[in-house]
Design an enzyme around this catalytic site. Structure first.
Site, PDB file in Angstrom:
ATOM      1  N   CYS A  13      -3.502  -2.999   4.902  1.00  0.00           N
ATOM      2  CA  CYS A  13      -3.170  -2.737   3.500  1.00  0.00           C
ATOM      3  C   CYS A  13      -4.444  -2.476   2.697  1.00  0.00           C
ATOM      4  CB  CYS A  13      -2.406  -3.926   2.928  1.00  0.00           C
ATOM      5  SG  CYS A  13      -2.106  -3.802   1.159  1.00  0.00           S
ATOM      6  N   GLU A  14      -4.476  -1.359   2.018  1.00  0.00           N
ATOM      7  CA  GLU A  14      -5.671  -1.020   1.240  1.00  0.00           C
ATOM      8  C   GLU A  14      -5.810  -1.877  -0.018  1.00  0.00           C
ATOM      9  OE1 GLU A  14      -4.432   2.767  -1.504  1.00  0.00           O
ATOM     10  OE2 GLU A  14      -4.933   3.188   0.576  1.00  0.00           O
ATOM     11  N   HIS A  15      -4.735  -2.520  -0.468  1.00  0.00           N
ATOM     12  CA  HIS A  15      -4.818  -3.365  -1.653  1.00  0.00           C
ATOM     13  C   HIS A  15      -5.381  -4.745  -1.349  1.00  0.00           C
ATOM     14  CE1 HIS A  15      -1.435  -0.765  -3.431  1.00  0.00           C
ATOM     15  NE2 HIS A  15      -2.568  -0.419  -3.976  1.00  0.00           N
ATOM     16  N   HIS A  16      -4.960  -5.324  -0.231  1.00  0.00           N
ATOM     17  CA  HIS A  16      -5.312  -6.718   0.060  1.00  0.00           C
ATOM     18  C   HIS A  16      -6.226  -6.866   1.272  1.00  0.00           C
ATOM     19  CE1 HIS A  16      -1.315  -6.815  -1.961  1.00  0.00           C
ATOM     20  NE2 HIS A  16      -2.002  -7.635  -2.737  1.00  0.00           N
ATOM     21  N   GLN A  54       2.226   1.307   2.936  1.00  0.00           N
ATOM     22  CA  GLN A  54       3.347   1.693   3.802  1.00  0.00           C
ATOM     23  C   GLN A  54       4.055   2.946   3.291  1.00  0.00           C
ATOM     24  OE1 GLN A  54       5.923  -1.525   4.955  1.00  0.00           O
ATOM     25  NE2 GLN A  54       7.618  -0.154   5.383  1.00  0.00           N
ATOM     26  N   HIS A  82       4.346  -7.734   6.018  1.00  0.00           N
ATOM     27  CA  HIS A  82       3.036  -7.650   5.382  1.00  0.00           C
ATOM     28  C   HIS A  82       2.429  -9.043   5.283  1.00  0.00           C
ATOM     29  CE1 HIS A  82       3.323  -3.436   3.714  1.00  0.00           C
ATOM     30  NE2 HIS A  82       4.532  -3.646   4.203  1.00  0.00           N
ATOM     31  N   CYS A  84       0.096  -9.947   3.473  1.00  0.00           N
ATOM     32  CA  CYS A  84      -0.176 -10.310   2.081  1.00  0.00           C
ATOM     33  C   CYS A  84       1.012 -11.056   1.472  1.00  0.00           C
ATOM     34  CB  CYS A  84      -0.526  -9.071   1.250  1.00  0.00           C
ATOM     35  SG  CYS A  84       0.708  -7.767   1.261  1.00  0.00           S
TER      36      CYS A  84
END
Length: 120
Positions: A13-16, A54, A82, A84
């Site tokens: 995941c590019e956010h977390h 995703q 996920h 996260c």
């Protein structure tokens, strides 16, 4: 209709910067061109190995097949867990996120979309 289902999918995941993983199901309706069945999981891996979300991953797989094969339709569904959501924040261990992209006949014809969804 050609379907490759239950393709293992692992991404970050590019956010977390935490992993998400699950299964990818890909279907297409050939016109003139076909692709080797082993190439479909390779395409999934090619896009999954990047920092991703995703939703974009699902779209990139579908658009790549559409561009290369120009089929009558492409369908991609990803079911993923996920980390996260599992280890931070809400800490829900059994939740799944599902995304799908339907192009061509899969988008336009309910019967084609239904057939694909039943097969996966």
């Amino acid at each position: 209709m050609v379907i490759v289902k239950d393709i293992e999918c692992y991404s970050l995941c590019e956010h977390h910067l935490l992993p998400f993983f699950g299964k990818c199901h890909v279907g297409y309706i050939p016109r003139k061109k076909i692709i080797g069945l082993s190439k479909i999981p390779r395409i999934v891996d090619m896009f999954a190995r990047r920092l991703q979300v995703q939703e974009r991953l699902t779209k990139q797989i579908a658009e790549a097949l559409q561009e290369v094969l120009t089929p009558a339709g492409v369908a991609v569904v990803i079911e993923a867990q996920h980390l996260c959501m599992m280890v931070r924040g809400v800490q829900k261990q059994h939740s799944q996120t599902m995304t799908n992209v339907m192009l061509g006949e899969f988008r336009d014809k309910n019967s084609t979309r239904t057939e694909f969804m039943r097969c996966i």
